[in-house]
Design an enzyme around this catalytic site. Structure first.
Site, mmCIF file in Angstrom:
data_model
loop_
_atom_site.group_PDB
_atom_site.id
_atom_site.type_symbol
_atom_site.label_atom_id
_atom_site.label_comp_id
_atom_site.label_asym_id
_atom_site.label_seq_id
_atom_site.Cartn_x
_atom_site.Cartn_y
_atom_site.Cartn_z
ATOM 1 N N TYR A 125 0.809 -1.214 0.000
ATOM 2 C CA TYR A 125 0.000 0.000 0.000
ATOM 3 C C TYR A 125 0.846 1.268 0.000
ATOM 4 O O TYR A 125 0.303 2.367 0.078
ATOM 5 C CB TYR A 125 -0.934 0.008 1.208
ATOM 6 C CG TYR A 125 -2.150 -0.881 1.050
ATOM 7 C CD1 TYR A 125 -2.184 -1.914 0.122
ATOM 8 C CD2 TYR A 125 -3.267 -0.701 1.849
ATOM 9 C CE1 TYR A 125 -3.286 -2.737 -0.008
ATOM 10 C CE2 TYR A 125 -4.383 -1.517 1.724
ATOM 11 C CZ TYR A 125 -4.382 -2.530 0.794
ATOM 12 O OH TYR A 125 -5.475 -3.352 0.674
ATOM 13 N N LYS A 196 3.754 -13.904 5.914
ATOM 14 C CA LYS A 196 3.824 -14.997 4.937
ATOM 15 C C LYS A 196 5.292 -15.239 4.617
ATOM 16 O O LYS A 196 5.726 -15.251 3.463
ATOM 17 C CB LYS A 196 3.025 -14.621 3.677
ATOM 18 C CG LYS A 196 2.822 -15.781 2.698
ATOM 19 C CD LYS A 196 2.047 -16.943 3.282
ATOM 20 C CE LYS A 196 1.829 -18.028 2.232
ATOM 21 N NZ LYS A 196 1.248 -19.260 2.796
ATOM 22 N N ASP A 255 -2.482 -17.140 5.836
ATOM 23 C CA ASP A 255 -3.538 -18.029 5.369
ATOM 24 C C ASP A 255 -4.061 -18.894 6.505
ATOM 25 O O ASP A 255 -5.271 -19.079 6.673
ATOM 26 C CB ASP A 255 -3.061 -18.878 4.185
ATOM 27 C CG ASP A 255 -1.683 -19.472 4.389
ATOM 28 O OD1 ASP A 255 -0.966 -19.066 5.320
ATOM 29 O OD2 ASP A 255 -1.305 -20.362 3.588
ATOM 30 N N ASP A 279 -5.479 -4.954 6.128
ATOM 31 C CA ASP A 279 -6.699 -4.501 5.458
ATOM 32 C C ASP A 279 -7.677 -5.664 5.300
ATOM 33 O O ASP A 279 -8.876 -5.538 5.553
ATOM 34 C CB ASP A 279 -6.336 -3.907 4.101
ATOM 35 C CG ASP A 279 -7.476 -3.111 3.480
ATOM 36 O OD1 ASP A 279 -8.480 -2.860 4.170
ATOM 37 O OD2 ASP A 279 -7.359 -2.741 2.306
#
Length: 393
Positions: A125, A196, A255, A279
């Site tokens: 972002y 991740k 995840d 987000d």
């Protein structure tokens, strides 16, 4: 004492929500001088930017309450929210997601009480993007392909867009420090670091390196003791922290975290993560407690803070006195906490919770039947909350 606060009414249903929230905050008895600054889509399109007066007001007052502002999708100006956060250095986005009795949810029998702490200024972002087909994008792709990393962009030079994902030691430490400090101040039981890193070794891998260092500096208990092996916190970092020995440090891949939150959200507390994951997961967590209509938010930096609902401007309902004001009112509650008016914040939250549980003076979306003719409007729900505060004393 009176507090100077910038009020940004926004657009769409924003002005109605802003007025409802202002009435509720004034009804707490806390004295606030409101500096109203227009910054809706019409103003921005006319001026071509966020008005300078908006930034000047926030920098002067240090505190702002902002109603939703429409962001064009796929064209036009970038998100006003992102621009304000980056320009003002509001690096910490805080989004509590809490169960309130009377709010319909698949999890209404579960005591969900989560706090998303999202890094606000880096990650995908940051807005470092290169458009497909432009010469500079082609040049960048050729540079990447020539670099000795063993990795290449194999799609077409003229048909590929590129986004850059910057993550820094300083940015990661700052947000994790904030998350641990929040946990200590609010008596929370754990901080879960989400990333991740199994795929993105040099960005999300850095994230885990630095969140572990912060956890060590706080003296946190590691869920997996092996993660603390060899991790040290430098003197500069260690000198900034409070005793977090009662807080547990947990790591989850993003995840897996999504699955964990759907299966057993009650096992988690403060969740800290980068911008994109934050987000996404903040919306997921809002869904656990009934939706964005009851999800408040705060964006906090070293010098100023903006408090806002996490939902959009809902322009199709503009002027209808129909939308749910709860999220912005609860954002006002966070504002009161931030300026040290804890008793007023608690009274406001008790009144909101009581009105929702009672279920009489609530908007259509909070009724069991959305066509229930007894539903009240934005203004009337705010009036009921004000009256309930007076009753609470």
């Amino acid at each position: 004492m009176a507090y100077d606060v910038t009020l940004i009414p926004g657009d769409g249903t924003g002005p109605e929500l802003a007025e409802a929230t202002r009435r509720c905050l004034d009804a707490t008895g806390v004295k606030i001088n409101w500096d109203v600054q227009e910054c809706g889509i019409e103003v921005i399109e006319a001026q071509g930017k966020i008005p300078d007066s908006v930034f000047a007001s926030i920098r002067k007052d240090k505190i702002a309450l902002k109603s939703p502002i429409t962001t064009p999708i796929g064209k036009g100006f970038r998100s006003v929210n992102v621009a304000l956060r980056q320009e003002l250095g509001l690096y910490a986005c805080v989004r509590p997601c809490k169960t309130y009795k009377g709010v319909r949810s698949y999890y209404d029998k579960t005591n969900v009480d989560l706090v998303i702490v999202r890094e606000n200024t880096e990650d995908l972002y940051a807005g470092v993007e290169f458009k497909a087909g432009e010469a500079k994008t082609t040049e960048l792709i050729q540079f990447i392909n020539a670099a000795a990393t063993g990795k290449k962009i194999n799609s077409g030079l003229q048909t590929t867009g590129v986004s850059i994902k910057p993550m820094s030691v300083e940015g990661t430490r700052n947000i994790c420090n904030y998350a641990f400090d929040y946990a200590v101040r609010h008596g929370r039981k754990s901080v879960t670091s989400i990333s991740k890193a199994n795929i993105m070794k040099f960005t999300d891998g850095l994230w885990y390196d630095e969140t572990r260092a912060v956890a060590v500096a706080y003296g946190a208990k590691f869920e997996d003791a092996k993660l603390a092996n060899g991790v040290t916190a430098d003197a500069q970092l260690a000198g900034k922290v409070k005793d977090g020995s009662g807080v547990q440090y947990i790591e989850r891949l993003v995840d897996n975290m999504c699955m964990q939150l759907v299966q057993k959200p009650e096992n988690y507390d403060v969740l800290v993560m980068g911008n994109l994951y934050g987000d996404i997961l903040s919306d997921l967590c809002a869904g656990l407690v009934g939706g964005l209509g009851v999800a408040p938010g705060a964006n906090i930096g070293p010098d100023s803070a903006i408090f806002e609902a996490t939902h959009g401007s809902a322009p199709k309902y503009k002027g209808q006195n129909k939308v749910n004001p709860t999220a912005l009112i609860l954002s006002g509650k966070l504002l009161l906490e931030h300026i040290g008016e804890k008793a007023a914040a608690e009274k406001l939250e008790r009144a909101v919770s009581s009105i929702i549980e009672e279920g009489k003076y609530v908007t259509y979306d909070m009724k069991a039947d959305r066509n229930d003719p007894t539903a009240v409007g934005t203004r009337e729900m705010a009036e009921a909350i004000c009256k309930r505060m007076a009753e609470l004393g």
